[in-house]
Scaffold this active site. Structure first.
Site, PDB file in Angstrom:
ATOM      1  N   THR A   1       0.839  -1.201   0.000  1.00 33.43           N
ATOM      2  CA  THR A   1       0.000   0.000   0.000  1.00 33.43           C
ATOM      3  C   THR A   1       0.873   1.250   0.000  1.00 33.43           C
ATOM      4  O   THR A   1       0.628   2.205  -0.749  1.00 33.43           O
ATOM      5  CB  THR A   1      -0.927   0.000   1.224  1.00 33.43           C
ATOM      6  OG1 THR A   1      -1.726  -1.184   1.214  1.00 33.43           O
ATOM      7  CG2 THR A   1      -1.828   1.213   1.226  1.00 33.43           C
TER       8      THR A   1
ATOM      9  N   GLN B   1      -5.802  -2.219  -2.865  1.00 36.45           N
ATOM     10  CA  GLN B   1      -5.236  -0.963  -2.379  1.00 36.45           C
ATOM     11  C   GLN B   1      -4.369  -0.318  -3.455  1.00 36.45           C
ATOM     12  O   GLN B   1      -3.483  -0.960  -4.021  1.00 36.45           O
ATOM     13  CB  GLN B   1      -4.402  -1.196  -1.126  1.00 36.45           C
ATOM     14  CG  GLN B   1      -5.170  -1.808   0.036  1.00 36.45           C
ATOM     15  CD  GLN B   1      -5.037  -3.312   0.109  1.00 36.45           C
ATOM     16  OE1 GLN B   1      -5.162  -4.010  -0.894  1.00 36.45           O
ATOM     17  NE2 GLN B   1      -4.787  -3.810   1.315  1.00 36.45           N
TER      18      GLN B   1
ATOM     19  N   GLN C   1      -9.903   2.052  -3.779  1.00 38.54           N
ATOM     20  CA  GLN C   1      -9.541   1.688  -2.411  1.00 38.54           C
ATOM     21  C   GLN C   1      -8.235   2.372  -2.022  1.00 38.54           C
ATOM     22  O   GLN C   1      -7.242   2.317  -2.748  1.00 38.54           O
ATOM     23  CB  GLN C   1      -9.395   0.173  -2.280  1.00 38.54           C
ATOM     24  CG  GLN C   1      -9.094  -0.287  -0.864  1.00 38.54           C
ATOM     25  CD  GLN C   1      -9.123  -1.795  -0.697  1.00 38.54           C
ATOM     26  OE1 GLN C   1      -9.507  -2.529  -1.611  1.00 38.54           O
ATOM     27  NE2 GLN C   1      -8.735  -2.274   0.475  1.00 38.54           N
ATOM     28  N   ASP C   2      -8.235   3.019  -0.849  1.00 34.60           N
ATOM     29  CA  ASP C   2      -7.031   3.656  -0.287  1.00 34.60           C
ATOM     30  C   ASP C   2      -6.494   4.788  -1.164  1.00 34.60           C
ATOM     31  O   ASP C   2      -5.284   4.909  -1.371  1.00 34.60           O
ATOM     32  CB  ASP C   2      -5.920   2.613  -0.073  1.00 34.60           C
ATOM     33  CG  ASP C   2      -6.218   1.682   1.082  1.00 34.60           C
ATOM     34  OD1 ASP C   2      -7.314   1.791   1.661  1.00 34.60           O
ATOM     35  OD2 ASP C   2      -5.364   0.839   1.405  1.00 34.60           O
TER      36      ASP C   2
ATOM     37  N   ASP D   1     -12.074   2.724   2.514  1.00 33.49           N
ATOM     38  CA  ASP D   1     -11.008   3.308   3.356  1.00 33.49           C
ATOM     39  C   ASP D   1     -10.207   4.359   2.588  1.00 33.49           C
ATOM     40  O   ASP D   1      -8.980   4.431   2.717  1.00 33.49           O
ATOM     41  CB  ASP D   1     -10.049   2.211   3.844  1.00 33.49           C
ATOM     42  CG  ASP D   1     -10.748   1.098   4.595  1.00 33.49           C
ATOM     43  OD1 ASP D   1     -11.844   1.340   5.130  1.00 33.49           O
ATOM     44  OD2 ASP D   1     -10.193  -0.017   4.653  1.00 33.49           O
TER      45      ASP D   1
ATOM     46  N   ARG E   1     -14.511   3.454   9.521  1.00 32.21           N
ATOM     47  CA  ARG E   1     -14.393   2.283  10.386  1.00 32.21           C
ATOM     48  C   ARG E   1     -13.025   2.312  11.069  1.00 32.21           C
ATOM     49  O   ARG E   1     -12.086   2.953  10.582  1.00 32.21           O
ATOM     50  CB  ARG E   1     -14.580   0.989   9.594  1.00 32.21           C
ATOM     51  CG  ARG E   1     -13.561   0.755   8.479  1.00 32.21           C
ATOM     52  CD  ARG E   1     -13.777  -0.597   7.829  1.00 32.21           C
ATOM     53  NE  ARG E   1     -12.844  -0.848   6.737  1.00 32.21           N
ATOM     54  CZ  ARG E   1     -12.661  -2.043   6.169  1.00 32.21           C
ATOM     55  NH1 ARG E   1     -13.354  -3.092   6.586  1.00 32.21           N
ATOM     56  NH2 ARG E   1     -11.807  -2.187   5.174  1.00 32.21           N
TER      57      ARG E   1
ATOM     58  N   TRP F   1      -9.563   1.341  11.835  1.00 33.24           N
ATOM     59  CA  TRP F   1      -8.431   0.563  11.343  1.00 33.24           C
ATOM     60  C   TRP F   1      -7.530   0.131  12.501  1.00 33.24           C
ATOM     61  O   TRP F   1      -6.990  -0.972  12.507  1.00 33.24           O
ATOM     62  CB  TRP F   1      -7.660   1.409  10.324  1.00 33.24           C
ATOM     63  CG  TRP F   1      -6.486   0.737   9.703  1.00 33.24           C
ATOM     64  CD1 TRP F   1      -6.285  -0.602   9.527  1.00 33.24           C
ATOM     65  CD2 TRP F   1      -5.344   1.386   9.135  1.00 33.24           C
ATOM     66  NE1 TRP F   1      -5.085  -0.835   8.898  1.00 33.24           N
ATOM     67  CE2 TRP F   1      -4.490   0.366   8.648  1.00 33.24           C
ATOM     68  CE3 TRP F   1      -4.959   2.713   8.994  1.00 33.24           C
ATOM     69  CZ2 TRP F   1      -3.277   0.647   8.032  1.00 33.24           C
ATOM     70  CZ3 TRP F   1      -3.752   2.988   8.368  1.00 33.24           C
ATOM     71  CH2 TRP F   1      -2.921   1.978   7.892  1.00 33.24           C
TER      72      TRP F   1
END
Length: 540
Positions: free
Chosen positions: A288, A318, A340-341, A362, A430, A432
């Site tokens: 990531t 990610q 994502q990310d 996220d 959420r 992490w």
């Protein structure tokens, strides 16, 4: 009268004995001091094996000792990580090794910076500065571990990346014991670290005319690529503000502003015109951390009028558009596009104003102390069966001064999600990490947000008692808090004084008033104080 005299004499004797015991334990018994930390056995062991001889009479000396212990261990860990190159038998291991070597090196940089700042330098750093740099040092170690999990090579890194270093840094964070709020005294909504001159320049149309270097795809400039200009800027002798004008064009490259390259301004011709794009992802074999189209480490970085894009798509997992570890950085009128990310606000102090952020899972995540102001957050369509989580804040120590604040912004479905918005569940965030912290203030929230607001981590109750999620005077069809989660860590804020501490609008400075103590405050005493004030103070 004789009875009173005897009582007085006994009182004097008892007080003297207490003073003697405190003096002996505080001045001579390292173990007594170490027992005031969250990881006493680690403190005692590494103190007894240290190359330094410590003599402690004051909490400030104990703080210096704790940072020195962490630095000694960080240097050992970096040597161990360096040796892992011998075992890099595939690309996944090489990728993780490269990340971890860089992250450990940066941890050493942050610890050295803290020691120098807490020493006899003029001007000295503030306690809040030290807490920021120690928080970053700890986040770096966590990021190294996370990368090894991304690519399933944790057995390769764990022998070198032990928990001892994390515990020593955690001890230093607890000892420093800082609780500070925003440090800002201007009326324009920018953080105080951006001077009035720089604010005017950032918002003016003449910024590009002041550029030291120009980048253009057609070659009619100093450089054709952004990275070539950044490399040239890193070799300059002066470390004052250095403006690089990136003319209109789509620049397909991965860029990096290295840790030794400070005060870089990257100024585009507008987010619709100047685009930096790449397609690295975990699915393609990157961590990531290393998937970022742009990775920023140098201090005081500023970006204006640029789009940072990752085109890997939702199928590749990610895939970061921008990763920032730049302390005191500002992103103004920029766009961040991915799935994502998308936006990795990795560490340090960051500020985003009038920006656009696009993503699915996220997609605003990391462990910086970061404020998003006057920005628009667009939630895109994920893969079938997936849900959207806007934030995933990564605070993993109760004394880290980090968190995500979204202020005076808008949360909307992107054009690709809008027609099918009822087919997907979307949440504000959420947890992490164990002490995840996110606050949303005076923001328009559209009706596509799930009424519960916040999502559990992978269908567990992880961190629901230790996180801090807050909402304050948001509006729009998705803003009602009547059906929000009933977690212990969720708060509906009602006080404007409390809410202001999560923004950069007013000056606030909160700290433990312990500087005058001749002995360290007990760790559990700190925890008690922290529990009282942490709900009203954002450590930014």
């Amino acid at each position: 009268m004789a009875t009173m005299a005897r009582l007085f004499a006994a009182f004097i004797f008892f007080s003297a004995m207490l003073s003697f015991a405190a003096s002996n334990s505080a001045e001579d018994d390292i173990a007594w001091w170490c027992n005031q930390t969250p990881h006493p056995s680690t403190c005692i062991y590494f103190t007894s094996h240290s190359s330094h001889n410590f003599s402690l009479t004051h909490r400030s000396q104990f703080r210096i000792m704790s940072v020195k212990l962490a630095l000694e261990r960080a240097l050992v860990a970096q040597g161990q990580v360096s040796q892992l190159i011998q075992n890099c038998k595939n690309q996944h291991r090489r990728t993780v090794w490269s990340d971890c070597l860089k992250l450990h090196s940066n941890t050493i940089l942050q610890l050295n910076r803290t020691l120098i700042g807490l020493g006899n330098t003029r001007p000295p750093c503030t306690d809040f500065d030290a807490q920021t740099w120690l928080s970053t040092a700890l986040t770096n170690i966590q990021t190294c571990r996370a990368g090894s999990l991304d690519l399933n090579v944790s057995d390769f890194t764990m022998p070198a990346v032990s928990k001892n270093l994390s515990e020593l840094i955690s001890n230093a964070l607890a000892i420093n014991g800082v609780l500070l709020a925003a440090e800002d005294n201007n009326t324009q909504g920018f953080p105080v670290w951006l001077s009035r001159e720089n604010r005017r320049l950032l918002q003016s149309t003449s910024t590009t005319a002041k550029a030291s270097l120009v980048v253009a795809k057609n070659g009619l400039a100093d450089f054709r690529t952004i990275q070539a200009a950044l490399d040239a800027a890193s070799r300059r002798s002066s470390k004052t503000r250095f403006i690089i004008h990136v003319k209109s064009g789509v620049y397909t490259e991965n860029i990096e502003v290295r840790a030794n390259s400070n005060n870089i301004w990257l100024v585009g011709d507008g987010l619709r015109n100047t685009i930096i794009t790449s397609s690295r992802s975990v699915g393609a074999g990157y961590t990531t951390y290393s998937s970022a189209t742009a990775g920023i480490d140098g201090l005081n970085f500023v970006a204006r009028g640029i789009t940072f894009r990752n085109t890997a798509g939702p199928q590749k997992g990610q895939a970061v558009a921008l990763r920032s570890s730049s302390d005191l950085s500002v992103f103004y009128r920029c766009s961040f596009q991915g799935y994502q990310d998308t936006l990795f606000v990795h560490s340090q102090r960051q500020f985003f104003r009038e920006c656009y952020i696009y993503g699915t899972i996220d997609f605003i995540f990391g462990n910086a102390a970061v404020v998003f102001q006057n920005s628009i957050i667009f939630v895109r369509r994920p893969l079938q069966g997936q849900g959207n989580m806007i934030t995933a804040q990564g605070r993993n120590d109760p004394f880290q001064n980090t968190g995500i604040s979204i202020h005076n912004s808008q949360i909307l479905p992107a054009p690709d999600l809008k027609p099918v918005v009822r087919a997907f569940q979307t949440y504000l965030g959420r947890p992490w990490m164990q002490y995840s912290r996110t606050v949303i203030l005076q923001t328009y929230i559209d009706g596509f947000i799930n009424p519960s607001g916040w999502s559990p981590w992978q269908n567990t109750n992880f961190a629901q008692d230790t996180l801090y999620y807050g909402e304050y005077k948001n509006f729009g069809p998705g803003s009602s808090t009547k059906r929000r989660v009933a977690w212990k860590g969720f708060h509906v804020l009602t006080s404007p004084i409390v809410a202001s501490r999560f923004s950069v609008r007013k000056p606030h400075r909160w700290r433990f008033m312990v500087a005058g103590h001749q002995s360290p405050i007990h760790f559990w005493h700190l925890i008690t104080i922290y529990a009282v004030v942490f709900v009203t103070v954002f450590l930014f």
